[in-house]
Design an enzyme around this catalytic site. Structure first.
Site, PDB file in Angstrom:
ATOM      1  N   CYS A 153       0.875  -1.120  -0.093  1.00 37.81           N
ATOM      2  CA  CYS A 153      -0.519  -0.208  -0.101  1.00 37.81           C
ATOM      3  C   CYS A 153       0.959   1.235   0.406  1.00 37.81           C
ATOM      4  O   CYS A 153       1.640   1.048   1.049  1.00 37.81           O
ATOM      5  CB  CYS A 153      -0.819   0.696   1.446  1.00 37.81           C
ATOM      6  SG  CYS A 153      -2.091  -1.734   1.816  1.00 37.81           S
TER       7      CYS A 153
ATOM      8  N   ARG B  34       3.969   0.031  -4.702  1.00 33.02           N
ATOM      9  CA  ARG B  34       3.462  -0.724  -4.276  1.00 33.02           C
ATOM     10  C   ARG B  34       2.326  -1.818  -3.325  1.00 33.02           C
ATOM     11  O   ARG B  34       1.740  -2.435  -2.221  1.00 33.02           O
ATOM     12  CB  ARG B  34       3.485   0.593  -2.658  1.00 33.02           C
ATOM     13  CG  ARG B  34       4.905   1.159  -2.673  1.00 33.02           C
ATOM     14  CD  ARG B  34       5.042   1.881  -1.468  1.00 33.02           C
ATOM     15  NE  ARG B  34       4.639   1.346   0.002  1.00 33.02           N
ATOM     16  CZ  ARG B  34       5.518   1.422   0.712  1.00 33.02           C
ATOM     17  NH1 ARG B  34       6.656   1.421   0.280  1.00 33.02           N
ATOM     18  NH2 ARG B  34       4.676   0.735   2.082  1.00 33.02           N
TER      19      ARG B  34
ATOM     20  N   TRP C 169      -3.013  -2.399  -1.952  1.00 36.44           N
ATOM     21  CA  TRP C 169      -2.426  -4.161  -1.969  1.00 36.44           C
ATOM     22  C   TRP C 169      -3.514  -4.673  -0.815  1.00 36.44           C
ATOM     23  O   TRP C 169      -2.995  -4.851   0.212  1.00 36.44           O
ATOM     24  CB  TRP C 169      -1.175  -4.038  -1.267  1.00 36.44           C
ATOM     25  CG  TRP C 169      -0.590  -5.602  -1.909  1.00 36.44           C
ATOM     26  CD1 TRP C 169       0.368  -6.138  -3.284  1.00 36.44           C
ATOM     27  CD2 TRP C 169      -0.472  -7.031  -1.537  1.00 36.44           C
ATOM     28  NE1 TRP C 169       0.268  -7.271  -3.346  1.00 36.44           N
ATOM     29  CE2 TRP C 169      -0.204  -7.927  -1.965  1.00 36.44           C
ATOM     30  CE3 TRP C 169      -1.025  -7.076   0.228  1.00 36.44           C
ATOM     31  CZ2 TRP C 169       0.461  -9.291  -1.446  1.00 36.44           C
ATOM     32  CZ3 TRP C 169      -0.691  -8.077   0.326  1.00 36.44           C
ATOM     33  CH2 TRP C 169       0.242  -8.981  -0.019  1.00 36.44           C
TER      34      TRP C 169
ATOM     35  N   ASN D 188      -1.607   2.080   6.394  1.00 38.49           N
ATOM     36  CA  ASN D 188      -0.605   1.081   4.960  1.00 38.49           C
ATOM     37  C   ASN D 188      -0.724  -0.075   6.400  1.00 38.49           C
ATOM     38  O   ASN D 188       0.208   0.247   7.639  1.00 38.49           O
ATOM     39  CB  ASN D 188       0.096   1.504   4.500  1.00 38.49           C
ATOM     40  CG  ASN D 188       0.864   0.699   4.568  1.00 38.49           C
ATOM     41  OD1 ASN D 188       2.878   0.958   3.871  1.00 38.49           O
ATOM     42  ND2 ASN D 188       1.155  -0.509   4.015  1.00 38.49           N
ATOM     43  N   GLY D 189      -0.623  -1.282   5.843  1.00 37.78           N
ATOM     44  CA  GLY D 189      -0.065  -2.725   6.931  1.00 37.78           C
ATOM     45  C   GLY D 189      -1.362  -3.719   7.409  1.00 37.78           C
ATOM     46  O   GLY D 189      -2.268  -3.320   6.722  1.00 37.78           O
TER      47      GLY D 189
ATOM     48  N   GLU E 296      16.431 -17.646  -9.404  1.00 38.50           N
ATOM     49  CA  GLU E 296      16.355 -16.030  -8.740  1.00 38.50           C
ATOM     50  C   GLU E 296      16.034 -15.956 -10.733  1.00 38.50           C
ATOM     51  O   GLU E 296      15.009 -15.290 -11.084  1.00 38.50           O
ATOM     52  CB  GLU E 296      17.276 -15.180  -8.990  1.00 38.50           C
ATOM     53  CG  GLU E 296      17.252 -13.688  -9.395  1.00 38.50           C
ATOM     54  CD  GLU E 296      16.254 -13.380  -8.616  1.00 38.50           C
ATOM     55  OE1 GLU E 296      15.659 -13.682  -7.315  1.00 38.50           O
ATOM     56  OE2 GLU E 296      16.023 -11.735  -8.847  1.00 38.50           O
TER      57      GLU E 296
ATOM     58  N   LYS F  29      12.008 -14.134 -11.383  1.00 34.30           N
ATOM     59  CA  LYS F  29      11.922 -13.324 -12.379  1.00 34.30           C
ATOM     60  C   LYS F  29      10.883 -13.842 -13.448  1.00 34.30           C
ATOM     61  O   LYS F  29       9.624 -12.941 -13.096  1.00 34.30           O
ATOM     62  CB  LYS F  29      12.940 -13.019 -13.022  1.00 34.30           C
ATOM     63  CG  LYS F  29      14.260 -12.299 -11.850  1.00 34.30           C
ATOM     64  CD  LYS F  29      13.573 -10.433 -12.015  1.00 34.30           C
ATOM     65  CE  LYS F  29      13.094 -10.798 -10.206  1.00 34.30           C
ATOM     66  NZ  LYS F  29      14.092 -10.517  -9.370  1.00 34.30           N
TER      67      LYS F  29
ATOM     68  N   GLU G  48       7.887 -14.237 -11.945  1.00 29.58           N
ATOM     69  CA  GLU G  48       6.639 -12.968 -11.627  1.00 29.58           C
ATOM     70  C   GLU G  48       6.163 -11.962 -12.495  1.00 29.58           C
ATOM     71  O   GLU G  48       4.658 -11.206 -12.716  1.00 29.58           O
ATOM     72  CB  GLU G  48       7.581 -12.030 -10.560  1.00 29.58           C
ATOM     73  CG  GLU G  48       7.986 -12.505  -9.709  1.00 29.58           C
ATOM     74  CD  GLU G  48       9.223 -11.748  -8.691  1.00 29.58           C
ATOM     75  OE1 GLU G  48       8.253 -10.185  -8.098  1.00 29.58           O
ATOM     76  OE2 GLU G  48      10.552 -11.437  -9.233  1.00 29.58           O
TER      77      GLU G  48
ATOM     78  N   HIS H 282      16.839 -36.484  -8.841  1.00 30.19           N
ATOM     79  CA  HIS H 282      15.951 -36.432  -7.947  1.00 30.19           C
ATOM     80  C   HIS H 282      14.428 -36.615  -7.606  1.00 30.19           C
ATOM     81  O   HIS H 282      13.459 -36.161  -6.885  1.00 30.19           O
ATOM     82  CB  HIS H 282      17.054 -36.200  -6.104  1.00 30.19           C
ATOM     83  CG  HIS H 282      17.985 -36.408  -6.647  1.00 30.19           C
ATOM     84  ND1 HIS H 282      18.443 -37.794  -6.351  1.00 30.19           N
ATOM     85  CD2 HIS H 282      19.200 -35.866  -6.879  1.00 30.19           C
ATOM     86  CE1 HIS H 282      19.658 -38.120  -5.831  1.00 30.19           C
ATOM     87  NE2 HIS H 282      19.696 -36.951  -6.599  1.00 30.19           N
TER      88      HIS H 282
ATOM     89  N   LYS I  11       5.776  -3.898  -4.293  1.00 27.71           N
ATOM     90  CA  LYS I  11       7.244  -4.034  -4.516  1.00 27.71           C
ATOM     91  C   LYS I  11       7.717  -3.795  -2.397  1.00 27.71           C
ATOM     92  O   LYS I  11       8.732  -4.984  -2.356  1.00 27.71           O
ATOM     93  CB  LYS I  11       7.462  -2.659  -5.246  1.00 27.71           C
ATOM     94  CG  LYS I  11       9.259  -2.234  -4.326  1.00 27.71           C
ATOM     95  CD  LYS I  11       9.793  -2.629  -5.977  1.00 27.71           C
ATOM     96  CE  LYS I  11      11.833  -2.565  -5.790  1.00 27.71           C
ATOM     97  NZ  LYS I  11      11.794  -3.906  -6.402  1.00 27.71           N
TER      98      LYS I  11
HETATM   99  C1  F6R Z   1      11.298 -10.142  -6.546  1.00 26.20           C
HETATM  100  C2  F6R Z   1      11.345  -9.122  -5.402  1.00 26.20           C
HETATM  101  C3  F6R Z   1      10.864  -9.873  -4.443  1.00 26.20           C
HETATM  102  C4  F6R Z   1      11.870  -9.113  -3.012  1.00 26.20           C
HETATM  103  C5  F6R Z   1      11.406  -9.341  -1.901  1.00 26.20           C
HETATM  104  C6  F6R Z   1      12.392  -8.754  -0.726  1.00 26.20           C
HETATM  105  O1  F6R Z   1      11.475  -9.651  -7.830  1.00 26.20           O
HETATM  106  O2  F6R Z   1      11.439  -8.246  -5.243  1.00 26.20           O
HETATM  107  O3  F6R Z   1      10.834 -11.046  -3.850  1.00 26.20           O
HETATM  108  O4  F6R Z   1      12.662  -9.650  -3.107  1.00 26.20           O
HETATM  109  O5  F6R Z   1       9.992  -9.398  -1.177  1.00 26.20           O
HETATM  110  O6  F6R Z   1      12.614  -7.370  -0.339  1.00 26.20           O
HETATM  111  P1  F6R Z   1      13.423  -6.650   0.029  1.00 26.20           P
HETATM  112  O7  F6R Z   1      15.070  -6.552  -0.737  1.00 26.20           O
HETATM  113  O8  F6R Z   1      12.701  -4.969  -0.191  1.00 26.20           O
HETATM  114  O9  F6R Z   1      13.276  -7.447   1.108  1.00 26.20           O
END
Ligand code: F6R
Length: 611
Positions: free
Chosen positions: A2, A27, A73, A99-100, A484, A488, A491, A507, A606
């Site tokens: 949010c 966010r 969010w 927010n929260g 990773e 990516k 997502e 396995h 984010k």
């Molecule tokens: C993936 C992504 C998330 C963040 C995770 C941790 O692309 O952005 O998996 O890496 O939410 O976020 P931070 O690094 O802000 O603690």
């Protein structure tokens, strides 16, 4: 999670709030809303992105010098107009954004229902707002007092901002666990979840601390703790330019941020690494160097992409420093009863510095005597402040929801820490130390070279965009890169993808392999290379489509691959900073080819400030 924005001053609030919400959309973006004072309290809300709200409000009289806005969010209640913020109190006097998560909202709600309150949304926010409203009415007190009394009962995390119909010259805000920045202008104040909505108006900001209440008027900012004692606002100068939060000609923030990596890695090394002098200067790390060197173990605590950076660091620290390293998901670590001995070193890795699970995990560990080092991107964020010391990654604002440049900057910082400790401890000899410094210094240039092959990756994206599943495989330092790469792709393109250690594939996941499955091998030349080739053979024998990320002239891989992506050679310890870039680009271009909103993938946000 949010985004919140608010304004009070002499200007029109609506355009400032709207622009701010667009900046904070990363966010959360399932609904948005704004409340203004314009001949009474006016609240406008709309499901979907901020642009939907903007369209809805076209042609309306939105004049007001005070207002609050929110981009959501969803936590409690589906994305909808009625669950969107701001919410309005039953009395009609207050509107509030939040927010929260209010964890004890069900109990508070029951108390209010018993008093006859009726709720119009499924949110915890509406409950908290009516709880405040009820206290204010019953005690006939100032809203500030009602907020203080209410928050003493609240369990959970919050930033709230309250707009009061009866007080058109005052906003009330409070924070615990979620971020709140207040921009201080001339006869005006700006409130936001981060500095991006504020930067073009003022560079002077105050980061509100947990358990503080802010009473904000155009010409006055009062901070108090929950005990009603005044706190001195500490004004910080923002070190950020407007250009850093704009797309600058790129189609998406994600692409811009991928392309920024030669610069961001350079910025991260600058002033710290001097390969000619053979030095690394990191004052935060220096201060705790003895404790790190003598630590029985280091625990990396993080989530998502940052957790993958921790996994790479595990390999590096164990190799260079000979210290036992564990890598923990913050969400598991915080709820287990982990054994933490005084002197254990926790490295918290986070782009946003606000991830709730990581924050609470380090607070728990700190209370048990651990030393906390933060590897954080956002300056002044909660995790950086909760850490004893650390090193910022200096990657600049990361706005694309998928993390890219933050990851490579995290690797750069973690590598520098490992080099410093290993060298001091003597587990890393001088010759190898100096060689690695030189190689690390050369990484930005190599990333720039690598980014020139973008067209080839675009073509691969076209070729593979309709696949149902992907498998990503790697060994050693490149195993976390496989994880990773899969993350990516999931997502950004909504294609199911799994990352695995290449040898572990036999396995179980090997059962998935047939002629329709693209299998991405991260197969740069390192001490595991021969073994990776064997795994490639195993996939090829089952007719999987092999896409391999290799170094120039790797004929063995070329012979086994349907497609190859060539990356510059680097020492195996540093190779992930290069091999991850094609993973980011492939996910990006597949997402674009599938017509998706890569900067705002569905269901994501984010900054994950809920647990
Ligand atoms: C993936 C992504 C998330 C963040 C995770 C941790 O692309 O952005 O998996 O890496 O939410 O976020 P931070 O690094 O802000 O603690």
């Amino acid at each position: 999670m949010c985004g919140i924005v608010a304004y009070i001053g002499q200007r029109e609030a609506y355009p400032i709030i709207l622009k701010g919400l667009k900046r904070l959309e990363y966010r959360g973006y399932d609904s948005a809303g704004i409340a203004l004072l314009n001949g009474g309290l006016k609240v406008y809300k709309k499901k979907g992105k901020v642009a939907n709200l903007e369209e809805e409000l076209q042609g309306k009289d939105l004049h007001s010098n005070i207002g609050i806005g929110h981009t959501r969010w969803a936590t409690h209640g589906e994305p909808s107009d009625r669950n969107a913020h701001p919410h309005t109190a039953a009395s009609g006097r207050f509107a509030m954004i939040h927010n929260g998560i209010i964890e004890n909202y069900a109990q508070l709600k029951q108390e209010l229902v018993n008093k006859g309150y009726v709720f119009h949304s499924d949110t915890d926010t509406e409950v908290l707002l009516n709880f405040i409203d009820d206290i204010q009415k019953n005690n006939n007190c100032e809203p500030e007092e009602a907020v203080r009394i209410a928050l003493k009962r609240v369990v959970g995390a919050y930033v709230i901002v309250l707009l009061d119909r009866e007080n058109p010259e005052t906003l009330i805000a409070a924070r615990k666990g979620s971020p709140l920045v207040i921009g201080v202008g001339k006869n005006e104040h700006f409130l936001a979840s981060d500095a991006s909505p504020i930067i073009e108006y003022t560079k002077e900001v105050v980061y509100v601390n947990d358990y503080e209440i802010a009473i904000i008027r155009p010409d006055e900012l009062i901070l108090k703790n929950l005990g009603n004692e005044r706190q001195t606002p500490f004004i910080t100068k923002l070190d950020m330019e407007l250009a850093a939060i704009e797309k600058g000609g790129y189609d998406h923030f994600m692409l811009k941020e991928i392309f920024e990596q030669p610069q961001t890695i350079y910025d991260c090394l600058r002033g710290r690494l001097d390969a000619t002098a053979g030095t690394i200067t990191m004052s935060g790390v220096e201060k705790y160097a003895e404790q790190i060197m003598n630590a029985n173990r280091i625990v990396m605590v993080a989530c998502g992409t940052s957790w993958h950076a921790g996994l790479v660091a595990e390999y590096i620290f164990e190799e260079l420093c000979r210290i036992n390293v564990e890598v923990e998901y913050a969400s598991e670590f915080r709820y287990r009863n982990p054994v933490i001995n005084p002197g254990d070193v926790i490295i918290a890795i986070s782009q946003s510095g606000e991830t709730a699970d990581t924050l609470v995990a380090i607070e728990n560990a700190k209370s048990k005597g651990a030393i906390i080092l933060g590897v954080v991107n956002v300056v002044g964020s909660s995790i950086s402040r909760a850490s004893h010391a650390g090193a910022y990654t200096h990657a600049g604002p990361e706005i694309g929801v998928a993390s890219t440049k933050a990851f490579t900057a995290q690797l750069a910082v973690l590598t520098m820490i490992a080099l410093t400790i290993g060298y001091k401890k003597g587990t890393l000899g001088q010759q190898r130390y100096l060689q690695l410094l030189k190689e690390l210094e050369a990484i930005p240039e190599k990333v720039a070279t690598l980014l020139q092959s973008v067209d080839q990756i675009k073509n691969l994206a076209e070729k593979y965009k309709d696949a149902q599943d992907f498998l990503y495989l790697g060994r050693g330092y490149n195993f976390p890169v496989a994880l990773e790469g899969a993350l990516k792709l999931k997502e950004i393109s909504y294609i199911h993808a799994e990352g695995y250690p290449a040898a572990e594939m036999k396995h179980g996941p090997i059962a998935l392999v047939d002629e329709s499955l693209p299998v991405v091998f991260i197969a740069t030349k390192d001490s595991y290379h021969e073994k990776v080739i064997s795994n490639m053979q195993e996939i090829k024998a089952r007719k999987g489509m092999v896409i391999s990320v290799i170094n120039e002239g790797d004929e063995q891989s070329i012979a086994l691959s349907n497609d190859v992506i060539v990356v510059p050679e680097a020492d195996e310890i540093l190779a992930p900073m290069l091999s991850v870039i094609p993973m980011q680009l492939l996910a990006y271009y597949i997402g674009v080819a599938r017509g998706l909103d890569v900067d705002k993938p569905r269901n994501l946000a984010k900054s994950v400030t809920v647990e």
